[in-house]
Design a protein around this motif. Structure first.
Motif, PDB file in Angstrom:
ATOM      1  N   UNK A  89     -15.046  25.521  15.196  1.00 49.42           N
ATOM      2  CA  UNK A  89     -15.606  25.295  16.560  1.00 49.42           C
ATOM      3  C   UNK A  89     -16.808  25.489  16.879  1.00 49.42           C
ATOM      4  N   UNK A  90     -17.740  24.563  15.903  1.00 40.96           N
ATOM      5  CA  UNK A  90     -19.012  24.464  15.979  1.00 40.96           C
ATOM      6  C   UNK A  90     -19.837  25.755  15.295  1.00 40.96           C
ATOM      7  N   UNK A  91     -19.169  26.521  15.040  1.00 34.93           N
ATOM      8  CA  UNK A  91     -19.716  27.721  14.458  1.00 34.93           C
ATOM      9  C   UNK A  91     -20.175  27.580  12.842  1.00 34.93           C
ATOM     10  N   UNK A  92     -20.975  26.473  12.960  1.00 35.26           N
ATOM     11  CA  UNK A  92     -21.210  26.300  11.304  1.00 35.26           C
ATOM     12  C   UNK A  92     -22.726  25.862  11.192  1.00 35.26           C
ATOM     13  N   UNK A  93     -23.507  26.178  10.358  1.00 39.09           N
ATOM     14  CA  UNK A  93     -24.861  25.817  10.056  1.00 39.09           C
ATOM     15  C   UNK A  93     -25.399  24.413   9.907  1.00 39.09           C
ATOM     16  N   UNK A  94     -24.437  23.901   9.386  1.00 39.80           N
ATOM     17  CA  UNK A  94     -24.270  22.338   9.172  1.00 39.80           C
ATOM     18  C   UNK A  94     -23.794  21.458  10.494  1.00 39.80           C
ATOM     19  N   UNK A  95     -23.197  22.133  11.251  1.00 41.26           N
ATOM     20  CA  UNK A  95     -22.719  21.438  12.679  1.00 41.26           C
ATOM     21  C   UNK A  95     -23.479  20.538  13.304  1.00 41.26           C
ATOM     22  N   UNK A  96     -23.183  19.736  13.886  1.00 39.04           N
ATOM     23  CA  UNK A  96     -24.053  18.672  14.792  1.00 39.04           C
ATOM     24  C   UNK A  96     -24.352  19.828  15.992  1.00 39.04           C
ATOM     25  N   UNK A  97     -25.756  19.804  16.148  1.00 41.64           N
ATOM     26  CA  UNK A  97     -26.067  20.922  17.268  1.00 41.64           C
ATOM     27  C   UNK A  97     -26.340  19.992  18.616  1.00 41.64           C
ATOM     28  N   UNK A  98     -26.912  18.805  18.492  1.00 40.10           N
ATOM     29  CA  UNK A  98     -27.334  17.981  19.576  1.00 40.10           C
ATOM     30  C   UNK A  98     -27.286  16.418  19.072  1.00 40.10           C
ATOM     31  N   UNK A  99     -27.015  15.585  20.166  1.00 43.55           N
ATOM     32  CA  UNK A  99     -27.039  14.101  19.792  1.00 43.55           C
ATOM     33  C   UNK A  99     -28.386  13.509  20.498  1.00 43.55           C
ATOM     34  N   UNK A 100     -28.933  12.593  19.895  1.00 42.14           N
ATOM     35  CA  UNK A 100     -30.034  11.689  20.472  1.00 42.14           C
ATOM     36  C   UNK A 100     -29.384  10.456  20.322  1.00 42.14           C
ATOM     37  N   UNK A 101     -29.610   9.756  21.617  1.00 39.83           N
ATOM     38  CA  UNK A 101     -28.869   8.375  22.040  1.00 39.83           C
ATOM     39  C   UNK A 101     -29.938   7.826  22.893  1.00 39.83           C
ATOM     40  N   UNK A 102     -29.874   6.328  22.670  1.00 43.04           N
ATOM     41  CA  UNK A 102     -30.686   5.441  23.662  1.00 43.04           C
ATOM     42  C   UNK A 102     -29.950   5.701  25.064  1.00 43.04           C
ATOM     43  N   UNK A 103     -30.694   5.909  26.114  1.00 40.73           N
ATOM     44  CA  UNK A 103     -30.252   6.092  27.550  1.00 40.73           C
ATOM     45  C   UNK A 103     -29.506   4.762  27.858  1.00 40.73           C
ATOM     46  N   UNK A 129      -7.087  24.894  23.731  1.00 46.54           N
ATOM     47  CA  UNK A 129      -7.082  26.130  23.064  1.00 46.54           C
ATOM     48  C   UNK A 129      -6.405  26.309  22.090  1.00 46.54           C
ATOM     49  N   UNK A 130      -5.289  25.731  22.059  1.00 37.41           N
ATOM     50  CA  UNK A 130      -4.351  25.507  20.960  1.00 37.41           C
ATOM     51  C   UNK A 130      -4.754  24.779  19.510  1.00 37.41           C
ATOM     52  N   UNK A 131      -5.914  24.248  19.526  1.00 36.47           N
ATOM     53  CA  UNK A 131      -6.242  23.391  18.524  1.00 36.47           C
ATOM     54  C   UNK A 131      -7.758  23.747  17.972  1.00 36.47           C
ATOM     55  N   UNK A 132      -8.497  24.140  18.974  1.00 31.98           N
ATOM     56  CA  UNK A 132      -9.905  24.351  18.513  1.00 31.98           C
ATOM     57  C   UNK A 132      -9.993  25.833  18.086  1.00 31.98           C
ATOM     58  N   UNK A 133     -10.708  26.239  17.077  1.00 37.55           N
ATOM     59  CA  UNK A 133     -10.946  27.752  16.629  1.00 37.55           C
ATOM     60  C   UNK A 133     -11.589  28.519  17.634  1.00 37.55           C
ATOM     61  N   UNK A 134     -11.169  29.522  17.171  1.00 32.76           N
ATOM     62  CA  UNK A 134     -11.934  30.865  18.146  1.00 32.76           C
ATOM     63  C   UNK A 134     -13.464  31.093  18.029  1.00 32.76           C
ATOM     64  N   UNK A 135     -14.091  31.607  18.889  1.00 34.52           N
ATOM     65  CA  UNK A 135     -15.559  32.221  18.837  1.00 34.52           C
ATOM     66  C   UNK A 135     -15.406  33.631  18.148  1.00 34.52           C
ATOM     67  N   UNK A 144     -21.662  26.927  18.373  1.00 31.62           N
ATOM     68  CA  UNK A 144     -20.558  27.228  19.265  1.00 31.62           C
ATOM     69  C   UNK A 144     -20.126  25.473  19.741  1.00 31.62           C
ATOM     70  N   UNK A 145     -19.152  25.475  20.365  1.00 32.12           N
ATOM     71  CA  UNK A 145     -18.433  24.049  20.846  1.00 32.12           C
ATOM     72  C   UNK A 145     -19.314  23.573  22.159  1.00 32.12           C
ATOM     73  N   UNK A 146     -20.483  23.635  22.069  1.00 31.02           N
ATOM     74  CA  UNK A 146     -21.261  23.096  23.167  1.00 31.02           C
ATOM     75  C   UNK A 146     -22.083  22.017  22.595  1.00 31.02           C
ATOM     76  N   UNK A 147     -22.028  20.609  23.051  1.00 33.24           N
ATOM     77  CA  UNK A 147     -22.835  19.442  22.472  1.00 33.24           C
ATOM     78  C   UNK A 147     -23.846  18.943  23.622  1.00 33.24           C
TER      79      UNK A 147
END
Length: 482
Positions: free
Chosen positions: A247-261, A284-290, A346-349
């Motif tokens: 659920x994004x709780x990983x040190x190597x998870x993507x934290x944010x995206x950079x993209x052309x407007x 809720x049934x497929x994404x891990x818990x906090x 966490x699962x915020x991108x």
């Protein structure tokens, strides 16, 4: 459950075991690695169940990210152990002739491994594999925030491995503090920068070497990919590396995206579509818990900041009682907001738009060095610039997180994302001192290396350090003036 035994007597036993020399034997190292392999295979069900209890991980995700990579790592260490343990020849100067030298790998001694809760088996046992392969005795302190996993480690390791050489000590901050008060030959820590500073401060008292695996805000650069296939694959890999990994709780998870407007609208549409196809109508049934309510509350506060909330384009719901947070996309939240200055975990991108994709390089360089930089692009010029102009623990093109399972690549950070490298041979090296051993004969000696000094000896030394041995002979024979 906190440790209630006698810590000093436990450590004394580990030191005594190390001093017997048994852990230096290849046979002992192999037996412990094979026992660890048996543990992983025979207790797989218990491990997967514990990960479901602690983090809500699906058994497939748990095997993919923890059990499978660990089995692979143990087998890799068993395959190469003899070669890793072997001495390597080294050269000595001609002035030392006749002589020979070698580099002899020797274990450091008694190791403390303090692991984290997000991959409670992976970040506990991966360094343990290297420490055992290198011939050390070890104390493992798993995270109290993943109690089911910590319990499995404590209840299985002592039945499979040599309990006089490898111990698991459970407990919270008070136990961690007591452990840090002891003298170790090396400390390996995985966790937050805040706790890492505490670990290093304690280690400094005894001049204990420390390796820290931290994290940071890992960016993903997404170029305007031309083919629909490339866009589809890039989108799925991004989502798997963010929402499909703890659920994004990983040190190597993507934290944010950079993209052309100009490409951001298309990217958001793709992300929304594949969030639905990968995680379903009820995520809720497929994404891990906090991990717990404190972390859930922390994430909620990131979203509830008014200037941030206004940028949500998908998701945003949460259930703190169920420890659930919906996969959430945000476009251009304020760069000074907490969601863009602190590691999200966490699962915020967030998706940050730039005028041209090359601007992403300066954006990354203006921020603390990340554990990983990901870039989804076919632009070879951009790839070269990213590799040469940015600094991070690793750079991965057109995928994410795959570096973690590669035995041939060192895993670790740089700067604020940590220091120290492990996995594969690098884990062995992490817990090894490569000792130089030089041997020389009494057969020859050189008179000019001793006092009293004169100009002739000075010229000989000057020639020697320039590797001009013919000139040395001329000086000694008096055919060249000093």
């Amino acid at each position: 459950m906190d440790y209630t035994g006698n810590l000093e007597s436990e450590l004394k036993e580990l030191k005594n075991t190390f001093n017997t020399g048994i852990t230096k034997q290849e046979s002992w190292r192999r037996s412990q690695l094979k026992a660890l392999l048996s543990l992983l295979e025979e207790k797989e069900g218990d491990i997967l169940k514990a990960l479901e209890q602690d983090l809500g991980k699906h058994r497939v995700e748990s095997f993919r990210d923890e059990v499978g990579p660990l089995i692979k790592s143990v087998n890799y260490a068993l395959k190469w152990l003899k070669q890793w343990m072997s001495s390597k020849k080294a050269d000595l100067p001609v002035a030392a002739f006749p002589s020979r030298a070698e580099l002899v790998p020797e274990p450091l001694g008694v190791i403390l491994v303090i692991s984290c809760w997000n991959f409670p088996f992976g970040v506990s046992l991966e360094p343990l594999i290297g420490a055992i392969a290198a011939g050390n005795t070890v104390v493992l302190k798993p995270s109290e925030l993943a109690p089911a996993s910590s319990s499995v480690l404590a209840n299985t390791i002592h039945t499979y491995l040599d309990n006089k050489a490898i111990k698991v000590i459970q407990g919270g901050p008070s136990i961690g503090e007591k452990l840090l008060q002891q003298k170790w030959d090396k400390i390996f820590f995985t966790g937050s920068a805040k706790v890492a500073r505490i670990v290093m401060t304690a280690a400094a008292i005894n001049l204990t070497p420390v390796a820290v695996e931290l994290g940071g805000k890992c960016p993903a650069i997404v170029d305007s990919l031309s083919s629909s296939w490339d866009k589809e694959i890039a989108t799925k890999r991004i989502l798997a590396a963010k929402f499909g990994t703890c659920a994004g709780q990983a040190c190597i998870a993507i934290d944010y995206i950079l993209v052309e407007k100009k490409f951001s609208t298309t990217l958001v549409k793709l992300l929304k579509a594949y969030i639905l196809s990968m995680f379903g109508e009820i995520p809720k049934e497929s994404v891990g818990r906090i991990i717990n309510k404190n972390h859930c509350s922390r994430l909620r506060k990131l979203l509830d900041e008014p200037s941030v909330k206004a940028t949500i384009v998908h998701g945003g719901s949460y259930d703190e009682d169920a420890l659930f947070m919906e996969p959430t996309l945000l476009v251009d939240p304020p760069l000074k907001s907490e969601i863009m200055t602190e590691e999200i975990f966490g699962p915020l991108l967030p998706i940050i738009t730039v005028e041209k994709i090359e601007d992403s390089i300066e954006f990354i360089k203006s921020r603390p060095r990340a554990l990983a930089i990901y870039a989804f692009t076919n632009n070879e010029t951009l790839k070269k610039k990213l590799a040469s102009e940015t600094s991070s623990g690793s750079v991965i093109f057109n995928d994410a997180i795959i570096q973690y399972i590669a035995d041939s690549l060192p895993f670790g950070g740089v700067g604020e994302s940590g220091f120290g490298r492990y996995h594969g041979k690098f884990s062995f090296d992490m817990f090894t001192h490569e000792k130089p051993v030089a041997r020389r004969s009494f057969l020859t000696d050189f008179w000019f290396r001793y006092p009293p000094w004169n100009d002739q000896k000075l010229q000989i030394f000057k020639s020697a350090y320039r590797f001009n041995y013919f000139e040395i002979i001329l000086i000694i024979l008096g055919l060249k003036k000093s």
